[in-house]
Design a protein around this motif. Structure first.
Motif: not given
Length: 344
Positions: A166-170, A306-315, A317-325
């Motif tokens: 998930t690209t959360q590791h170094a 959230y973004a990673d779980d949205l349908p790839a068929s509608v690219p 929609w898979r934009e960067a999230p914009q949320h604080l909560k």
């Protein structure tokens, strides 16, 4: 009594929740009637919230200030007012990010502002980052002449937990190198990688001027482990050193929360109890402020998928999230930052 879910019960529920029967006709039943439109309702909430965030961002876009200023940052949750403040604009620009209404932007800027205000971001200082993943902070700090030790979980353990995928590791220093922030020679001279279990910090890690972590300590298995880590992180510091940690905050409910799980959610009482323990030991904790804000985006709570779980068929929609909560396993959550000065 806890609900006991048998395999038969789960199978029956799945059948009732299917939108269509085997012959593709609507699966009409009372549960289907209640649940069939929930996914669309969630997407409506999500996309109208994102559109509001974009409009607010475009309305305030402008040049970043030349200095971050001193705002007296306290221990607090992320808010719309913070994102719109000059200090977030300053650090976003320094880190090469757009100052979007996103909690990760807030976390990165919060750590830098907290350290800067307390005189920690100076050439020759030593910094220690926990669970750094692919953050830009080590590169930004190296460019300031700071010697940085980047830590993360051993790659084999990280792979088992799903962090690498998930690209959360170094797993290598290359993941922490950001060429838009620092040149390669400076980075290789100033930044070092060490694999560390945050539940058992290596005793060789000592004498740092500051340490930090960004949304890592809620993944240590339990609330108790996360709180113990914060206290243990102070052992890595010199007297008077600064620790800045951000984590998940269950801000709507004081009765129930998630514990003993891959992602746990802290409550007000956990931060209050921790602060009291630390102060009793002679440490300084920046005042606790639990105000989650009153802006329109403070009242927007994002919902799955959230973004990673949205349908790839509608690219689109898979934009960067914009949320604080956002909702995490049924609980409204946001980021909370803690600032601690080790006893002198």
């Amino acid at each position: 009594m806890p609900f006991s879910k048998s395999a038969d019960t789960e199978a029956n529920l799945n059948v009732l929740l299917d939108l269509v029967r085997a012959d593709a006709t609507p699966n009409i039943n009372r549960l289907w009637a209640l649940a069939k439109d929930i996914e669309a309702i969630k997407l409506n909430v999500k996309f109208f919230g994102y559109e509001l965030a974009r409009e607010l961002y475009e309305a305030r876009a402008g040049a970043a200030p030349d200095e971050p200023g001193v705002v007296g940052l306290c221990s607090k949750p992320s808010t719309q007012a913070d994102i719109e403040a000059p200090w977030v604009s300053y650090w976003s620009a320094r880190l090469g990010m757009a100052p979007l209404y996103h909690r990760k932007v807030w976390e990165l800027c919060y750590v830098m502002q907290a350290l800067c205000e307390r005189g920690a971001l100076v050439a020759g200082a030593r910094g220690l980052g926990f669970g750094c993943g692919q953050e830009p902070l080590p590169s930004a700090m190296a460019a300031l002449g700071i010697d940085v030790t980047v830590t993360d979980l051993d790659p084999a353990e990280a792979l088992a937990r799903g962090w690498i995928t998930t690209t959360q590791h170094a797993s290598t220093l290359d993941h922490a190198f950001k060429p838009h922030l620092v040149d390669r020679d400076t980075f290789e001279r100033m930044v070092h990688l060490k694999f560390v279990d945050m539940n058992a910090i290596d005793r060789a890690l000592r004498g740092f001027d500051f340490c930090w972590s960004i949304c890592a300590l809620e993944h240590l298995g339990s609330i108790a482990n996360g709180l113990a880590f914060i206290e243990a992180s102070l052992d890595t510091l010199k007297p008077g050193g600064i620790a800045v940690h951000t984590t998940e905050f269950n801000f709507l409910r004081d009765d129930a929360t998630i514990d003993n799980w891959p992602t746990v959610l802290f409550q007000r009482r956990h931060f209050k109890d921790l602060a009291a323990r630390l102060v009793a030991k002679g440490h300084e904790v920046a005042p606790l402020d639990f105000d989650v804000g009153a802006g329109r985006l403070d009242r927007f709570i994002d919902v799955p998928p959230y973004a990673d779980d949205l349908p790839a068929s509608v690219p689109s929609w898979r934009e960067a999230p914009q949320h604080l909560k956002l909702m995490i396993d049924g609980f409204a959550s946001t980021c909370f930052g803690l600032i601690i000065r080790k006893a002198r």
